[in-house]
Design an enzyme around this catalytic site. Structure first.
Site, PDB file in Angstrom:
ATOM      1  N   ASP A 109      89.025  83.588   0.808  1.00  0.00           N
ATOM      2  CA  ASP A 109      89.247  82.733  -0.354  1.00  0.00           C
ATOM      3  C   ASP A 109      90.735  82.383  -0.504  1.00  0.00           C
ATOM      4  OD1 ASP A 109      87.848  81.778  -2.855  1.00  0.00           O
ATOM      5  OD2 ASP A 109      89.400  82.999  -3.808  1.00  0.00           O
ATOM      6  N   GLU A 136      89.593  79.309   3.255  1.00  0.00           N
ATOM      7  CA  GLU A 136      89.549  78.188   2.326  1.00  0.00           C
ATOM      8  C   GLU A 136      90.976  77.699   2.092  1.00  0.00           C
ATOM      9  OE1 GLU A 136      88.489  77.297  -2.365  1.00  0.00           O
ATOM     10  OE2 GLU A 136      89.398  79.179  -1.761  1.00  0.00           O
TER      11      GLU A 136
END
Ligand SMILES: *[C@@H]1O[C@H](CO)[C@@H](O)[C@H](O)[C@H]1NC(C)=O
Ligand SMILES: *[C@@H]1O[C@H](CO)[C@@H](O)[C@H](O)[C@H]1NC(C)=O
Ligand SMILES: *[C@@H]1O[C@H](CO)[C@@H](O)[C@H](O)[C@H]1NC(C)=O
Ligand SMILES: *[C@@H]1O[C@H](CO)[C@@H](O)[C@H](O)[C@H]1NC(C)=O
Ligand SMILES: *[C@@H]1O[C@H](CO)[C@@H](O)[C@H](O)[C@H]1NC(C)=O
Length: 524
Positions: free
Chosen positions: A222, A246
């Site tokens: 993330d 990400e």
């Protein structure tokens, strides 16, 4: 040969330390554990607007692995596993992204043993487990946070000094993006001090341990752009498995440098063009082609390791933008006909239409997991076509796609032996393509796998094709499809074992191997 299959199956059972290279042929089903399946198969109500836990578990996932595998996926990406904060101003942490304690599991999703069984059940099926992790921050329910409530980073010095990232920082101040905080005063996301050596060592040890403990095959990371780039190589090395991050940005020039420090990025620059390209009949497919070419030339090793997606838990579902089936089927085809690793966000196959977070996090049990719906069939065919193309051309996963033609409303994508014909005219149109240099043999028999209609290449290997209701076409040589397989067997002329038959072999040998491992353990 048999011995080879047997031995490789034997080694499938323990953690594989699957590398980026091992992942390039995979196809990933992304799910939120809380919203995918319950342990007892019940279907509790789940009002997305409430932002509360709905009851999905790791045991529930195990019970629905047939559903995922029947669509042709051979990897599952699950939402974060560690303990999160309780009730907040913005609801409960059912999604798992609000970490409190990285050394404990989120008990809503099950026990350590449940997570270990999920990994071993996946491995028995020759499928991979990808786990989502958050390194950048931890979540607090007061401002300033109660630092002593976090584990293991439990002093203020383990975090950067509080300052919230401003919208203007994203264009102008990367230091602020890395060292200021996400969130707000109601739910501060305390930014871990990843410049501190002790913090760095703790993270690296932690990641080595979770990979080993839970037999994890890959990590989705993330908020990667919120941590300094030179933190990542040692972390990725300590993980020892495929890492895909990400990096939420529309420009390949911003995203590409991150593919130098971890294995790959989720292909957001392509997604930013993909969505508007097919969301209306006025979209620009040339802009999609341009983004893809830029990704091919700027990501480390090309686009092959990138995570390619149409939907995820952070963006409105595609079918909240349009319900035109012609447009939807074209857009859904994209992740499966290109260079990167396809990712399907759970629920898209059931026609889910949720908009922004939290509406895009619907419970899948409310769909009944029906397998005969048009989009489920679409996904199944696209996964099978990708595997058939790779079986027919050993270079399929290492050769970059080429656009034989791109206009705002039409794309011809060549990834031999696959030829994809896409358009965004919508379901009231009958798109036509004329592709003189399609690269097939003279008069070769081809099949549109989405309809099983046969097309014959012309004497120069070119293709002229027409579809109805705005549908895409995905062509493969009839010889690349098996008469015994599940993709258009009636028009197939090939004989190689189908994906389903290979799956059966792996399961049988996997079971034999499991029995032997069990015996070895029993006698040791
Ligand atoms: C959760 O927190 C919100 C806001 O802080 C509050 O309104 C709500 O009553 C709380 N719910 C529970 C079950 O504690
Ligand atoms: C802060 O967290 C610690 C550890 O959980 C707890 O003992 C303490 O009561 C908390 N302090 C406040 C002010 O909530
Ligand atoms: C960038 O942000 C940091 C952290 O807020 C701040 O200290 C620094 O002054 C900013 N730099 C510029 C050029 O604005
Ligand atoms: C990315 O977004 C910015 C700001 O919205 C825009 O100016 C820029 O043109 C976009 N880049 C691409 C490649 O679309
Ligand atoms: C479509 O995208 C291409 C490539 O980015 C660009 O050159 C062209 O101007 C765009 N066309 C329209 C109508 O926006």
């Amino acid at each position: 040969m048999l011995l080879n299959v047997f031995l490789s199956s034997l080694f499938v059972l323990p953690a594989l330390a699957a590398s980026a290279d091992d992942w390039r042929s995979r196809s990933i089903y992304q799910l939120l554990t809380d919203r995918f399946a319950t342990s007892d198969g019940s279907s509790p109500t789940c009002n997305t607007g409430d932002r509360k836990y709905c009851g999905g578990t790791w045991k529930g996932i195990v019970k629905k692995l047939d559903y995922i595998q029947n669509m042709g996926f051979d990897a599952v990406w699950i939402s974060p596993i560690v303990a999160n904060v309780g009730n907040t101003t913005y609801g409960e942490a059912f999604h798992g992204y609000w970490t409190l304690d990285i050394n404990s599991l989120n008990s809503h999703f099950g026990t350590e043993d449940d997570l270990k069984s999920l990994a071993s059940e996946l491995h028995k099926r020759n499928m991979y487990l990808m786990v989502d992790i958050v390194v950048n921050h931890m979540a607090a329910t007061s401002n300033p946070p109660n630092f002593s409530g976090f584990t293991p980073f439990n002093t203020q010095n383990d975090f950067h000094t509080e300052c919230f990232i401003q919208a203007s920082d994203y264009d102008n101040n990367q230091t602020a993006v890395e060292q200021c905080w996400l969130g707000d005063a109601n739910l501060p996301l305390a930014d871990v001090n990843t410049e501190d050596d002790n913090v760095v060592n703790t993270w690296n040890t932690w990641v080595t341990n979770i990979i080993k403990t839970y037999s994890i095959d890959g990590l989705r990371i993330d908020t990667v752009k919120h941590v300094r780039k030179d933190f990542w190589p040692a972390f990725a090395k300590a993980a020892g498995v495929y890492t895909v991050g990400e990096v939420l940005h529309n420009e390949t020039s911003y995203v590409a440098p991150y593919t130098e420090v971890i294995d790959a990025a989720l292909d957001y620059p392509t997604w930013f063009q993909l969505t508007p390209a097919f969301a209306s009949t006025h979209g620009n497919l040339s802009a999609l082609a341009a983004a893809v070419q830029s990704a091919q030339s700027s990501y480390k090793g090309g686009e092959f390791f990138a995570g390619s997606f149409l939907e995820n838990h952070d963006q409105p579902r595609f079918q909240s933008l349009t319900k035109d089936l012609g447009l939807v089927k074209n857009a859904m085809a994209w992740p499966f006909i290109q260079d990167g690793i396809p990712i399907l966000y759970y629920g898209q196959e059931q026609g889910y239409t949720g908009g922004n977070d939290p509406d895009n996090r619907e419970a899948l049990w409310l769909s009944g997991y029906e397998e005969d719906k048009p989009l489920v069939t679409h996904v199944k065919t696209l996964n099978a076509a990708r595997k058939a193309a790779a079986a027919a051309n050993k270079d399929f996963y290492t050769s970059g796609l080429k656009f034989l033609s791109s206009t705002p409303s039409n794309l011809v994508v060549s990834k031999p032996p696959m030829l994809a014909l896409l358009s965004n005219g919508g379901s009231s149109t009958s798109p036509q393509w004329s592709v003189p240099n399609a690269g097939y043999s003279a008069n070769e028999d081809l099949v549109d796998v989405l309809t099983c209609i046969k097309i014959t290449a012309d004497s120069n290997g070119g293709v002229t094709a027409k579809s109805t209701q705005g549908m895409p076409q995905v062509l493969l040589p009839a010889s690349a499809l098996s008469k015994q397989g599940n993709v258009c067997p009636s028009v197939a002329t090939g004989n190689q074992a189908s994906g389903a038959e290979k799956k059966w072999a792996v399961q049988v040998f996997g079971t034999v191997a499991a029995a032997i491992v069990t015996c070895l353990v029993a006698f040791s």
